[in-house]
Design a protein around this motif. Structure first.
Motif, PDB file in Angstrom:
ATOM      1  N   VAL A  79       0.832  -1.201   0.000  1.00 52.79           N
ATOM      2  CA  VAL A  79       0.000   0.000   0.000  1.00 52.79           C
ATOM      3  C   VAL A  79       0.877   1.266   0.000  1.00 52.79           C
ATOM      4  CG1 VAL A  79      -1.672   1.253   1.447  1.00 52.79           C
ATOM      5  CG2 VAL A  79      -1.928  -1.209   1.079  1.00 52.79           C
ATOM      6  N   GLY A  80       2.119   1.139   0.472  1.00 55.02           N
ATOM      7  CA  GLY A  80       2.997   2.298   0.665  1.00 55.02           C
ATOM      8  C   GLY A  80       3.350   3.058  -0.598  1.00 55.02           C
ATOM      9  N   CYS A  81       3.323   2.388  -1.764  1.00 52.85           N
ATOM     10  CA  CYS A  81       3.473   3.122  -3.024  1.00 52.85           C
ATOM     11  C   CYS A  81       2.517   2.571  -4.075  1.00 52.85           C
ATOM     12  CB  CYS A  81       4.905   3.095  -3.562  1.00 52.85           C
ATOM     13  SG  CYS A  81       4.963   3.811  -5.230  1.00 52.85           S
ATOM     14  N   GLY A  82       2.753   1.327  -4.530  1.00 50.12           N
ATOM     15  CA  GLY A  82       2.064   0.821  -5.720  1.00 50.12           C
ATOM     16  C   GLY A  82       0.554   0.855  -5.627  1.00 50.12           C
ATOM     17  N   VAL A  83       0.015   0.363  -4.554  1.00 54.09           N
ATOM     18  CA  VAL A  83      -1.448   0.262  -4.446  1.00 54.09           C
ATOM     19  C   VAL A  83      -2.054   1.655  -4.248  1.00 54.09           C
ATOM     20  CG1 VAL A  83      -3.334  -0.696  -3.081  1.00 54.09           C
ATOM     21  CG2 VAL A  83      -1.348  -2.114  -3.648  1.00 54.09           C
ATOM     22  N   MET A  84      -1.430   2.449  -3.395  1.00 53.19           N
ATOM     23  CA  MET A  84      -1.918   3.824  -3.189  1.00 53.19           C
ATOM     24  C   MET A  84      -1.913   4.589  -4.506  1.00 53.19           C
ATOM     25  SD  MET A  84      -2.953   5.995  -0.841  1.00 53.19           S
ATOM     26  CE  MET A  84      -4.136   6.551  -2.051  1.00 53.19           C
ATOM     27  N   THR A  85      -0.839   4.412  -5.272  1.00 48.67           N
ATOM     28  CA  THR A  85      -0.703   5.165  -6.526  1.00 48.67           C
ATOM     29  C   THR A  85      -1.728   4.711  -7.554  1.00 48.67           C
ATOM     30  OG1 THR A  85       1.636   5.528  -6.111  1.00 48.67           O
ATOM     31  CG2 THR A  85       0.905   5.735  -8.390  1.00 48.67           C
ATOM     32  N   GLY A  86      -1.867   3.407  -7.745  1.00 54.29           N
ATOM     33  CA  GLY A  86      -2.774   2.891  -8.772  1.00 54.29           C
ATOM     34  C   GLY A  86      -4.235   3.140  -8.418  1.00 54.29           C
ATOM     35  N   VAL A  87      -4.612   2.795  -7.195  1.00 58.87           N
ATOM     36  CA  VAL A  87      -6.003   3.001  -6.782  1.00 58.87           C
ATOM     37  C   VAL A  87      -6.290   4.500  -6.689  1.00 58.87           C
ATOM     38  CG1 VAL A  87      -7.707   2.595  -4.967  1.00 58.87           C
ATOM     39  CG2 VAL A  87      -6.065   0.800  -5.532  1.00 58.87           C
ATOM     40  N   GLY A  88      -5.328   5.248  -6.161  1.00 59.94           N
ATOM     41  CA  GLY A  88      -5.514   6.699  -6.010  1.00 59.94           C
ATOM     42  C   GLY A  88      -5.659   7.394  -7.355  1.00 59.94           C
ATOM     43  N   ALA A  89      -4.965   6.901  -8.378  1.00 56.50           N
ATOM     44  CA  ALA A  89      -5.102   7.507  -9.710  1.00 56.50           C
ATOM     45  C   ALA A  89      -6.544   7.388 -10.192  1.00 56.50           C
ATOM     46  CB  ALA A  89      -4.154   6.827 -10.700  1.00 56.50           C
ATOM     47  N   VAL A  90      -7.169   6.260  -9.864  1.00 58.52           N
ATOM     48  CA  VAL A  90      -8.561   6.017 -10.266  1.00 58.52           C
ATOM     49  C   VAL A  90      -9.534   6.845  -9.416  1.00 58.52           C
ATOM     50  CG1 VAL A  90     -10.369   4.237 -10.319  1.00 58.52           C
ATOM     51  CG2 VAL A  90      -8.060   3.706 -11.131  1.00 58.52           C
ATOM     52  N   PHE A  91      -9.326   6.805  -8.092  1.00 55.54           N
ATOM     53  CA  PHE A  91     -10.282   7.472  -7.182  1.00 55.54           C
ATOM     54  C   PHE A  91     -10.102   8.994  -7.193  1.00 55.54           C
ATOM     55  CE2 PHE A  91     -10.865   3.881  -3.759  1.00 55.54           C
ATOM     56  CZ  PHE A  91     -11.274   3.007  -4.744  1.00 55.54           C
ATOM     57  N   HIS A  92      -8.850   9.433  -7.091  1.00 52.86           N
ATOM     58  CA  HIS A  92      -8.621  10.864  -6.852  1.00 52.86           C
ATOM     59  C   HIS A  92      -8.318  11.652  -8.119  1.00 52.86           C
ATOM     60  CE1 HIS A  92      -7.174   9.400  -2.679  1.00 52.86           C
ATOM     61  NE2 HIS A  92      -8.469   9.609  -2.686  1.00 52.86           N
ATOM     62  N   ALA A  93      -7.490  11.073  -9.015  1.00 55.94           N
ATOM     63  CA  ALA A  93      -7.088  11.848 -10.201  1.00 55.94           C
ATOM     64  C   ALA A  93      -8.201  11.798 -11.255  1.00 55.94           C
ATOM     65  CB  ALA A  93      -5.778  11.309 -10.763  1.00 55.94           C
ATOM     66  N   ALA A  94      -8.591  10.582 -11.674  1.00 53.84           N
ATOM     67  CA  ALA A  94      -9.579  10.466 -12.755  1.00 53.84           C
ATOM     68  C   ALA A  94     -11.016  10.515 -12.234  1.00 53.84           C
ATOM     69  CB  ALA A  94      -9.344   9.178 -13.529  1.00 53.84           C
ATOM     70  N   LYS A  95     -11.207  10.137 -10.988  1.00 55.72           N
ATOM     71  CA  LYS A  95     -12.566  10.079 -10.396  1.00 55.72           C
ATOM     72  C   LYS A  95     -13.499   9.261 -11.302  1.00 55.72           C
ATOM     73  CE  LYS A  95     -12.275  14.396  -7.755  1.00 55.72           C
ATOM     74  NZ  LYS A  95     -10.946  14.923  -8.119  1.00 55.72           N
ATOM     75  N   VAL A  96     -13.128   8.011 -11.491  1.00 56.92           N
ATOM     76  CA  VAL A  96     -13.877   7.116 -12.393  1.00 56.92           C
ATOM     77  C   VAL A  96     -15.330   6.948 -11.926  1.00 56.92           C
ATOM     78  CG1 VAL A  96     -14.049   4.688 -13.106  1.00 56.92           C
ATOM     79  CG2 VAL A  96     -11.838   5.884 -13.206  1.00 56.92           C
ATOM     80  N   GLU A  97     -16.241   7.097 -12.859  1.00 52.00           N
ATOM     81  CA  GLU A  97     -17.677   6.978 -12.545  1.00 52.00           C
ATOM     82  C   GLU A  97     -18.132   5.522 -12.581  1.00 52.00           C
ATOM     83  OE1 GLU A  97     -19.488  10.805 -14.779  1.00 52.00           O
ATOM     84  OE2 GLU A  97     -20.780   9.046 -14.671  1.00 52.00           O
ATOM     85  N   PRO A  98     -19.013   5.112 -11.677  1.00 55.25           N
ATOM     86  CA  PRO A  98     -19.576   3.759 -11.748  1.00 55.25           C
ATOM     87  C   PRO A  98     -20.233   3.543 -13.113  1.00 55.25           C
ATOM     88  CG  PRO A  98     -20.256   4.864  -9.719  1.00 55.25           C
ATOM     89  CD  PRO A  98     -19.554   5.892 -10.553  1.00 55.25           C
ATOM     90  N   GLY A  99     -20.062   2.346 -13.656  1.00 56.76           N
ATOM     91  CA  GLY A  99     -20.703   2.025 -14.935  1.00 56.76           C
ATOM     92  C   GLY A  99     -19.886   2.404 -16.155  1.00 56.76           C
ATOM     93  N   SER A 100     -18.742   3.062 -15.938  1.00 55.50           N
ATOM     94  CA  SER A 100     -17.959   3.554 -17.086  1.00 55.50           C
ATOM     95  C   SER A 100     -16.948   2.507 -17.557  1.00 55.50           C
ATOM     96  CB  SER A 100     -17.245   4.845 -16.693  1.00 55.50           C
ATOM     97  OG  SER A 100     -16.383   4.572 -15.624  1.00 55.50           O
ATOM     98  N   THR A 101     -16.169   2.884 -18.557  1.00 55.44           N
ATOM     99  CA  THR A 101     -15.163   1.993 -19.145  1.00 55.44           C
ATOM    100  C   THR A 101     -13.776   2.581 -18.937  1.00 55.44           C
ATOM    101  OG1 THR A 101     -16.718   1.176 -20.776  1.00 55.44           O
ATOM    102  CG2 THR A 101     -14.393   0.920 -21.307  1.00 55.44           C
ATOM    103  N   VAL A 102     -12.838   1.686 -18.574  1.00 57.39           N
ATOM    104  CA  VAL A 102     -11.483   2.105 -18.221  1.00 57.39           C
ATOM    105  C   VAL A 102     -10.484   1.253 -19.000  1.00 57.39           C
ATOM    106  CG1 VAL A 102      -9.809   2.013 -16.302  1.00 57.39           C
ATOM    107  CG2 VAL A 102     -12.132   2.853 -15.882  1.00 57.39           C
ATOM    108  N   ALA A 103      -9.407   1.889 -19.489  1.00 56.10           N
ATOM    109  CA  ALA A 103      -8.297   1.118 -20.066  1.00 56.10           C
ATOM    110  C   ALA A 103      -7.042   1.414 -19.271  1.00 56.10           C
ATOM    111  CB  ALA A 103      -8.088   1.489 -21.531  1.00 56.10           C
ATOM    112  N   VAL A 104      -6.279   0.368 -18.959  1.00 49.24           N
ATOM    113  CA  VAL A 104      -5.034   0.529 -18.194  1.00 49.24           C
ATOM    114  C   VAL A 104      -3.898  -0.071 -19.011  1.00 49.24           C
ATOM    115  CG1 VAL A 104      -3.811  -0.048 -16.057  1.00 49.24           C
ATOM    116  CG2 VAL A 104      -6.287   0.373 -15.992  1.00 49.24           C
ATOM    117  N   ILE A 105      -2.903   0.756 -19.351  1.00 51.81           N
ATOM    118  CA  ILE A 105      -1.742   0.261 -20.117  1.00 51.81           C
ATOM    119  C   ILE A 105      -0.606  -0.006 -19.134  1.00 51.81           C
ATOM    120  CG2 ILE A 105      -0.268   0.637 -22.114  1.00 51.81           C
ATOM    121  CD1 ILE A 105      -2.049   2.903 -22.998  1.00 51.81           C
TER     122      ILE A 105
END
Ligand SMILES: NC(=O)c1ccc[n+]([C@@H]2O[C@H](COP(=O)([O-])OP(=O)(O)OC[C@H]3O[C@@H](n4cnc5c(N)ncnc54)[C@H](O)[C@@H]3O)[C@@H](O)[C@H]2O)c1
Ligand SMILES: [Zn+2]
Ligand SMILES: [Zn+2]
Length: 362
Positions: free
Chosen positions: A160-186
């Motif tokens: 959680v100290g870097c990788g998980v916080m960064t990846g999940v946080g990018a979705v929750f905080h940066a992009a603010k992904v909406e329920p029901g939407s479509t996401v691509a991760v490279i």
């Protein structure tokens, strides 16, 4: 105490006996339990980001508090903590306006080369990221740690100290992904898989995972991906456009390369946002098709998933306890500190996810 020292770009890390100061005012001395090998460390080893050397790298760790300095009130010896490089002061404009990950106070978040906490052969040894986790002990500001429930296994907490916080946080905080939407991760390493998992928790209906390694795509499915694309066989932009009938509203780049950053923008539908998580080599510029901006497409960065880590990291651990965050899938192996160079060689191959240095193993 022993630490892995980087003396020059591309040189193997060398395991050395180094000296660590006693905790001063508001500092905490930690006994490192586990440290994760993140690709950011590899970028520094490969000289892709300038940094004063010699230095001790490592920034994803969980530890036990050994001693505290004057005026430390947040933790006491014996407490279990996760460290975070997003050291915050709590008082500067960024902290006060809700962006402690961007704290600008250089008395708390010391600039590269400023920390005087480690010494080697009589000289100052640079403390990378204000942490230096590839070491048996760490001396950090108390605002670089979050206290966690001692019942949580420290290996899971480390992730959680870097990788998980960064990846999940990018979705929750940066992009603010909406329920029901479509996401691509490279890129489906520690960070990309966490973004996939975060998108699933956020309620994305469709999650397209892209990597060049087949085993990573299998893992991505286990983390919540609904579709996978092997970018070693096909053009991922064309494949995403075909799968979605025109492009995605959210794309994430979790590699750190010019070509994949450009792909993340090119696969957006009108109105979409590309979030660049990867550390693109310092000095590299990316090129975008200017006309794409006419249809409301956006591109943005994220620093450590926009974290407020003292709130977010315990929440992430709670999501793991609920079975929603799949931390167990991310651990590919455990190493002794003296096996760290083999670990980085494997990370470069793209095969493993997170390898953890287990300090109890020697
Ligand atoms: N923004 C931040 O705050 C932050 C924080 C942590 C890490 N990072 C960065 O995130 C990036 C990812 O880190 P990681 O530890 O997950 O790396 P990793 O090496 O574990 O994962 C990278 C993945 O990308 C895949 N890949 C490589 N080239 C590809 C291509 N052309 N197309 C598709 N997939 C490809 C690899 O197979 C691998 O699975 C790094 O650049 C790292 O520095 C940024
Ligand atoms: Zn990292
Ligand atoms: Zn601040």
């Amino acid at each position: 105490m022993r630490a892995a020292v980087l003396t020059a770009p591309h040189a193997p890390l060398s395991i050395e006996t180094v000296e660590i100061e006693k905790p001063k005012r508001r500092e905490v001395l930690l006994r490192t339990a586990f440290a994760g090998l993140c690709h950011s460390d590899l970028h520094f080893i490969e000289g892709l980001y300038p940094y004063p050397l010699p230095a001790v790298l490592g920034h994803e760790a969980a530890a036990v508090v050994e001693a505290v300095g004057e005026d430390v009130t947040y933790v006491k010896p014996g407490d279990h903590v996760i460290t975070c490089l997003s050291v915050f002061c709590g008082e500067c404009p960024q902290c006060i306006t809700g962006h402690p990950n961007l704290c600008e106070n250089t008395e708390v978040k010391l600039l590269p080369g400023a920390a005087r906490r480690l010494r080697w052969k009589g000289e100052v040894l640079n403390q990378a990221f204000n942490l230096s986790a590839f070491a048996e002990q760490m001396l950090v500001h108390e605002h670089a740690v979050v206290k966690i429930d001692p019942a949580i296994p420290l290996d899971r907490a480390t992730l959680v100290g870097c990788g998980v916080m960064t990846g999940v946080g990018a979705v929750f905080h940066a992009a603010k992904v909406e329920p029901g939407s479509t996401v691509a991760v490279i890129g489906c390493g520690g960070i990309g898989l966490s973004a996939v998992n975060g998108a699933a928790i956020a309620g994305a209906e469709r999650i397209i995972a892209i990597d060049t390694v087949a085993s990573k795509l299998e893992l991505a499915r286990a983390m919540g991906a609904t579709d996978t694309i092997n970018a070693s066989n096909v053009d991922p932009v064309e494949a995403v456009k075909e799968l979605t009938g025109g492009g995605v509203p959210y794309a994430f780049e979790a590699i750190g390369a010019k070509v994949t950053a450009e792909q993340s923008f090119a696969m957006l539908r009108p109105g979409g946002v590309a979030t660049i998580i990867g550390m693109i080599p310092f000095g590299t510029k990316i090129e975008l098709h200017g006309a794409d901006f006419l249809r409301d497409r956006k591109i943005q960065g994220t620093s450590m998933g926009g974290n407020r880590f003292r709130v977010d990291m315990p929440r992430l651990l709670s999501l793991w306890q609920q079975g929603k965050l799949k931390l167990d899938h991310l651990i590919s192996g455990r190493l002794r500190l003296d096996q760290i160079n083999d670990g980085f060689a494997r990370l470069k191959s793209g095969a493993p996810v997170r390898q953890l240095i287990d300090f109890a193993a020697g």
